[in-house]
Design a protein around this motif. Structure first.
Motif, mmCIF file in Angstrom:
data_model
loop_
_atom_site.group_PDB
_atom_site.id
_atom_site.type_symbol
_atom_site.label_atom_id
_atom_site.label_comp_id
_atom_site.label_asym_id
_atom_site.label_seq_id
_atom_site.Cartn_x
_atom_site.Cartn_y
_atom_site.Cartn_z
ATOM 1 N N GLU A 84 0.788 -1.228 0.042
ATOM 2 C CA GLU A 84 0.010 0.071 -0.045
ATOM 3 C C GLU A 84 0.780 1.226 -0.197
ATOM 4 N N GLU A 85 2.089 1.181 0.678
ATOM 5 C CA GLU A 85 2.865 2.358 0.746
ATOM 6 C C GLU A 85 3.380 2.830 -0.478
ATOM 7 N N SER A 86 3.733 1.482 -1.324
ATOM 8 C CA SER A 86 4.363 1.836 -2.576
ATOM 9 C C SER A 86 3.334 2.362 -3.455
ATOM 10 N N ARG A 87 1.772 1.833 -3.595
ATOM 11 C CA ARG A 87 1.180 2.024 -4.321
ATOM 12 C C ARG A 87 0.834 3.738 -4.179
ATOM 13 N N VAL A 114 6.288 4.767 -17.956
ATOM 14 C CA VAL A 114 6.596 3.423 -17.733
ATOM 15 C C VAL A 114 7.857 3.035 -16.733
ATOM 16 N N THR A 115 8.902 3.995 -17.119
ATOM 17 C CA THR A 115 10.223 3.973 -16.376
ATOM 18 C C THR A 115 9.770 4.027 -14.782
ATOM 19 N N ILE A 116 9.168 5.063 -14.580
ATOM 20 C CA ILE A 116 8.757 5.199 -12.916
ATOM 21 C C ILE A 116 7.809 4.089 -12.422
ATOM 22 N N ALA A 117 6.993 3.586 -13.102
ATOM 23 C CA ALA A 117 6.140 2.553 -12.795
ATOM 24 C C ALA A 117 6.930 1.248 -12.547
ATOM 25 N N ASP A 118 7.791 1.056 -13.461
ATOM 26 C CA ASP A 118 8.878 0.035 -13.354
ATOM 27 C C ASP A 118 9.876 -0.071 -12.301
ATOM 28 N N GLU A 119 10.177 1.110 -12.096
ATOM 29 C CA GLU A 119 11.227 1.637 -10.960
ATOM 30 C C GLU A 119 10.616 1.220 -9.441
ATOM 31 N N GLN A 123 11.483 -1.500 -7.105
ATOM 32 C CA GLN A 123 11.598 -1.079 -5.494
ATOM 33 C C GLN A 123 11.027 -2.148 -4.669
ATOM 34 N N LEU A 124 9.646 -2.081 -4.845
ATOM 35 C CA LEU A 124 8.714 -2.819 -3.920
ATOM 36 C C LEU A 124 9.281 -4.514 -4.037
ATOM 37 N N LYS A 125 9.641 -5.030 -5.280
ATOM 38 C CA LYS A 125 10.074 -6.310 -5.263
ATOM 39 C C LYS A 125 11.069 -6.541 -4.292
ATOM 40 N N GLN A 126 12.464 -5.520 -4.276
ATOM 41 C CA GLN A 126 13.498 -5.540 -3.366
ATOM 42 C C GLN A 126 13.069 -5.706 -2.136
#
Length: 144
Positions: A84-87, A114-119, A123-126
């Motif tokens: 939720e924080e990431s969203r 697209v780059t921002i969403a991907d980054e 980060q959320l994955k990490q």
């Protein structure tokens, strides 16, 4: 786009905090301003740095995101709370860009989004990898 995010970093963090403060589940974990927002300057720097990279360049892993995942686990956040924080961060990033559309290069707008969403997703994955790894290392009680 990177210049707008760099310039608007402070207001963006305040906007993010205002959204977080409306989330009962996130506010159930009592944190001071620094503990709640201290990770954002570096995560935003990583987003901005990613925007400066050539699109063919592989983005480096965000060390700040890894630390943040570990920190939130220690603070008692659930996985859903970190997501939720990431969203909310993505909402704030895109809202900030929308407020400054006159300063954006429309040729680069969609690729940069697209780059921002991907980054942010990377980060959320990490964060989640670190969160789950820390949970997996919980010492087992000794049996006598």
């Amino acid at each position: 786009m990177a210049q707008v995010l760099e310039r608007e970093r402070g207001p963006l963090i305040k906007e993010w905090l205002a959204l977080v403060e409306k989330q009962e589940d996130l506010m159930a974990v009592p944190l001071n301003y620094e503990d709640r927002t201290g990770h954002l300057p570096q995560l935003l720097s990583d987003v901005i740095a990613r925007l400066h990279l050539d699109t063919s360049t592989k983005a480096p892993l965000s060390i700040a995101a890894s630390h943040h995942g570990d920190l939130r686990r220690k603070q008692g956040y659930s996985v859903a709370m970190v997501v939720e924080e990431s969203r909310l961060l993505q909402v704030c990033l895109f809202t900030t860009l929308h407020k400054h559309t006159k300063q954006l290069d429309y040729e680069k707008l969609l690729p940069d989004v697209v780059t921002i969403a991907d980054e942010v997703d990377a980060q959320l994955k990490q964060q989640m990898l670190r969160y789950m790894a820390a949970n997996a290392v919980v010492p087992k009680p000794k049996l006598h």
